[in-house]
Design a protein around this motif. Structure first.
Motif, PDB file in Angstrom:
ATOM      1  N   TYR A   1      -2.887   8.648   6.445  1.00 36.07           N
ATOM      2  CA  TYR A   1      -3.601   8.218   5.185  1.00 36.07           C
ATOM      3  C   TYR A   1      -3.882   6.870   5.336  1.00 36.07           C
ATOM      4  N   ARG A   2      -2.893   6.184   5.828  1.00 34.78           N
ATOM      5  CA  ARG A   2      -3.220   4.569   6.183  1.00 34.78           C
ATOM      6  C   ARG A   2      -4.168   4.215   7.116  1.00 34.78           C
ATOM      7  N   GLN A   3      -4.300   5.256   8.191  1.00 35.45           N
ATOM      8  CA  GLN A   3      -5.864   5.097   8.967  1.00 35.45           C
ATOM      9  C   GLN A   3      -6.782   5.192   8.013  1.00 35.45           C
ATOM     10  N   LEU A   4      -6.977   6.460   7.307  1.00 32.45           N
ATOM     11  CA  LEU A   4      -7.992   6.558   6.532  1.00 32.45           C
ATOM     12  C   LEU A   4      -8.550   5.538   5.745  1.00 32.45           C
ATOM     13  N   ALA A   5      -7.376   4.854   4.942  1.00 32.05           N
ATOM     14  CA  ALA A   5      -7.559   3.876   4.108  1.00 32.05           C
ATOM     15  C   ALA A   5      -8.359   2.714   4.863  1.00 32.05           C
ATOM     16  N   ALA A   6      -7.685   2.300   5.994  1.00 30.23           N
ATOM     17  CA  ALA A   6      -8.442   1.144   6.864  1.00 30.23           C
ATOM     18  C   ALA A   6      -9.993   1.730   7.129  1.00 30.23           C
ATOM     19  N   ARG A   7     -10.188   2.798   7.334  1.00 31.02           N
ATOM     20  CA  ARG A   7     -11.604   3.403   7.757  1.00 31.02           C
ATOM     21  C   ARG A   7     -12.552   2.864   6.420  1.00 31.02           C
ATOM     22  N   GLN A   8     -11.871   3.409   5.166  1.00 29.14           N
ATOM     23  CA  GLN A   8     -12.538   3.275   3.834  1.00 29.14           C
ATOM     24  C   GLN A   8     -12.661   1.685   3.908  1.00 29.14           C
ATOM     25  N   ALA A   9     -11.735   0.951   3.857  1.00 31.81           N
ATOM     26  CA  ALA A   9     -11.842  -0.637   3.715  1.00 31.81           C
ATOM     27  C   ALA A   9     -13.120  -1.225   4.582  1.00 31.81           C
ATOM     28  N   THR A  10     -13.168  -0.667   5.936  1.00 32.56           N
ATOM     29  CA  THR A  10     -13.960  -1.303   6.790  1.00 32.56           C
ATOM     30  C   THR A  10     -15.487  -0.555   6.260  1.00 32.56           C
ATOM     31  N   ARG A  11     -15.627   0.534   5.959  1.00 41.25           N
ATOM     32  CA  ARG A  11     -16.832   1.228   5.234  1.00 41.25           C
ATOM     33  C   ARG A  11     -17.153   0.256   4.140  1.00 41.25           C
TER      34      ARG A  11
ATOM     35  N   ALA B   1       0.763  -1.019  -0.051  1.00 44.19           N
ATOM     36  CA  ALA B   1      -0.050  -0.174  -0.151  1.00 44.19           C
ATOM     37  C   ALA B   1       0.877   1.446   0.077  1.00 44.19           C
ATOM     38  N   GLU B   2       0.613   2.313  -0.948  1.00 45.35           N
ATOM     39  CA  GLU B   2       1.387   3.314  -0.922  1.00 45.35           C
ATOM     40  C   GLU B   2       1.384   4.055   0.503  1.00 45.35           C
ATOM     41  N   ALA B   3       0.217   4.070   1.027  1.00 40.39           N
ATOM     42  CA  ALA B   3       0.251   4.858   2.215  1.00 40.39           C
ATOM     43  C   ALA B   3       1.140   4.198   3.445  1.00 40.39           C
ATOM     44  N   ASP B   4       1.164   2.800   3.374  1.00 37.78           N
ATOM     45  CA  ASP B   4       2.275   2.307   4.121  1.00 37.78           C
ATOM     46  C   ASP B   4       3.621   2.534   3.703  1.00 37.78           C
TER      47      ASP B   4
END
Length: 580
Positions: free
Chosen positions: A195-205, A173-176
């Motif tokens: 950004y990584r945390q947002l990506a995790a939230r987006q994946a959860t959503r 992942a680019e954010a990682d």
């Protein structure tokens, strides 16, 4: 610095390393095939072993996990903060354990001496030790990993680490990746980690959105409207139970009181039944009293006279005696009936009084029972309250999940814009760090391609991650792309080491130099030797002799820097000393 790579198998080719430029060369002979010296001498395996000894995960594809090598103990000697030298040993048959000597687990990097003697520790603890002492990471550092940063300092071809500069393995992942790059470059890595945390939230959503549309899983989350109504009802039930518990009074000997009330109820019922019987009897007695009367006898003498019968005195006396007796019987019967009526009336009155008394006593007991209860009843109420509270809490969690899901898209968009602005502001405030990195990268690139070549690092706040793009104006050939990675890695290693954020070595596999023309290869090796000397660092490269020959023809002298020669022309010529 890395000092020595060895093994307890005497066939292994021990590699001794020094500061500055270190070359591990694979010879090509006339008898070698295309799959021999280039691919089987052990150049890439050397880098794999360094990773294995520095805490890499030992999966089934790891070199040290090969059946022929599982019982071989590999050893890496290296510099370590606070000690003269540290040795690390690990073997494939026990991949979860690392042995270090001396024990530096309790030492701080500012201490001059460590604990005496070796220590065995788990791989996770070893990685935390590497992060603490080699990368200066202490406390919580979510998003930044020593293993990831080591993969930038020693790229692995097996993980496709040479595909692009800003990733160390395929599908990273680019954010990682950029969070770890931000740390090495001295940028705000915690902002980048947003950004990584947002990506995790987006994946959860995304997953929750799919679940809500599922006919089964949709009932687990539900809609906010439905859940709001269910929460209202559940809260009312909880409040009602709480009020009952608050007003509850424990009655001592509850069961005894309850039994007394039951006995009184049965007694009152029996009294009522007895009243019914006595009232029926009383009614019969009253009827009997009415029917009991003297017989009229005056008509008898006139009847006899009319019949011509004259009653003499003796008969008349006898008749009067009978009449007197009959009156006596009637009086006696009436007296008896009156006595019975009196007795029944008294019994009815007594029972009425008893019923009133029992009624008052029963009312008192019932009030006592109504105002309180047994301890078991209170416990049952408390258990019911706990169940209802659990249900209410579950509904609230579902409501929060549903609310988050319904509002998450807007929240994520808003948060992303805020984060992008915060990162942009931070980059402006860290202009000195970004300028240092850009100028260093440009300097290295111009050493390879001349001062007229435009080269820079594009660092910007992106929509989905911090953007770090190394660029050298070119025709995008593979060779120039590899040199972009070379300059980028060299920039990372130098800056991170200068500011105490990384160890002092950089390792490149020969795959990095594939397709690079003679002049750039010679310039790259010359630059690596100069930079390693100036920065007091260590640069390690594995090369094939044909590539090294091309660099030599351009004026680069490799001999002072060669630390090991490998070949697959002989059974014993490879790194491990045998073929497997």
């Amino acid at each position: 610095m890395l000092k020595r790579l060895s093994a307890d198998d005497p066939r292994f080719k021990t590699v001794t390393l020094t500061g500055g430029l270190n070359l591990v060369v694979a010879d090509i002979t006339d008898n070698s095939t295309d799959t021999d010296s280039r691919n089987s001498a052990g150049k890439s395996s050397l880098i794999e072993l360094v990773h294995f000894l520095l805490g890499a995960r030992a999966d089934t594809k790891a070199v040290a996990m090969n059946k022929a090598l599982r019982n071989t103990t590999f050893r890496l000697d290296m510099d370590w903060p606070g000690v003269e030298s540290l040795s690390v040993t690990r073997r494939g048959s026990h991949p979860k354990t690392v042995r270090i000597d001396p024990d530096v687990t309790g030492a701080d990097s500012d201490r001059l001496f460590s604990s005496e003697g070796p220590a065995e520790l788990g791989v996770d603890e070893w990685n935390r030790l590497i992060e603490r002492d080699l990368f200066g990471l202490r406390g919580e550092h979510s998003g930044v990993s020593g293993r990831t940063m080591l993969s930038f300092l020693a790229r692995r071809d097996s993980a496709h680490g040479f595909n692009e500069p800003v990733r160390t393995f395929a599908r990273q992942a680019e954010a990682d990746a950029t969070t770890n790059l931000a740390y090495l470059l001295g940028l705000d890595w915690q902002l980048a980690d947003g950004y990584r945390q947002l990506a995790a939230r987006q994946a959860t959503r995304t997953q929750l959105s799919k679940a809500v549309n599922d006919p089964v899983w949709g009932r687990i989350v539900g809609s906010t409207a439905d859940l709001r109504g269910q929460i209202t009802l559940a809260q009312a039930q909880v409040d009602r139970l709480r009020a009952q518990i608050a007003d509850f009074q424990i009655v001592p000997q509850y069961e005894h009181v309850k039994n007394q009330a039951d006995e009184i109820a049965r007694a009152i019922k029996q009294l009522a039944q007895d009243d019914v019987i006595d009232r029926n009897n009383l009614e019969e007695l009253h009827k009997a009293v009415t029917e009991t009367a003297d017989v009229e006898t005056d008509y008898l003498e006139s009847v006899y006279r009319e019949l011509g019968i004259i009653l003499n005195d003796q008969v008349r006396r006898r008749f009067e005696d009978v009449q007197t007796f009959h009156h006596s019987v009637v009086r006696n019967r009436r007296r008896f009936l009156d006595d019975e009526i009196t007795e029944l009336t008294q019994r009815l009155e007594t029972r009425r009084t008893e019923r009133a008394r029992l009624g008052e006593e029963q009312a008192h007991l019932l009030r006592t029972l109504n105002e309180g209860g047994a301890l078991e009843a209170l416990t049952a109420l408390q258990q019911a309250l706990a169940r209802e509270q659990a249900t209410l809490e579950a509904l609230r969690h579902r409501y929060e999940a549903a609310q988050t899901l319904e509002a998450s898209s807007r929240q994520i968009t808003t948060k992303r814009l805020e984060l992008e602005q915060a990162v942009a502001t931070d980059l402006n405030e860290r202009a000195q760090q970004t300028a240092e990195a850009t100028l260093l990268f440009s300097r290295y690139a111009q050493r390879l391609y001349g001062e007229g070549r435009e080269a820079y690092l594009a660092i910007d706040a992106g929509r989905n991650s911090l953007k770090i793009l190394p660029r050298i104006h070119s025709d995008d050939s593979r060779g120039i792309g590899n040199m972009v990675m070379f300059c980028f890695d060299l920039t990372l290693a130098v800056l991170a080491h200068r500011h105490g954020r990384a160890p002092d070595f950089l390792i490149h596999d020969s795959h990095l130099f594939d397709g690079v023309d003679d002049r750039q290869l010679s310039a790259a090796l010359t630059l690596a030797a100069e930079v390693a000397h100036e920065e007091r660092m260590q640069y390690i490269a594995t090369l094939n002799t044909d590539d090294l020959g091309k660099a030599a023809r351009r004026g680069f002298d490799p001999e002072p820097h060669i630390r090991a020669r490998l070949t697959d022309a002989l059974e014993t010529g490879g790194l491990f000393g045998f073929r497997f």
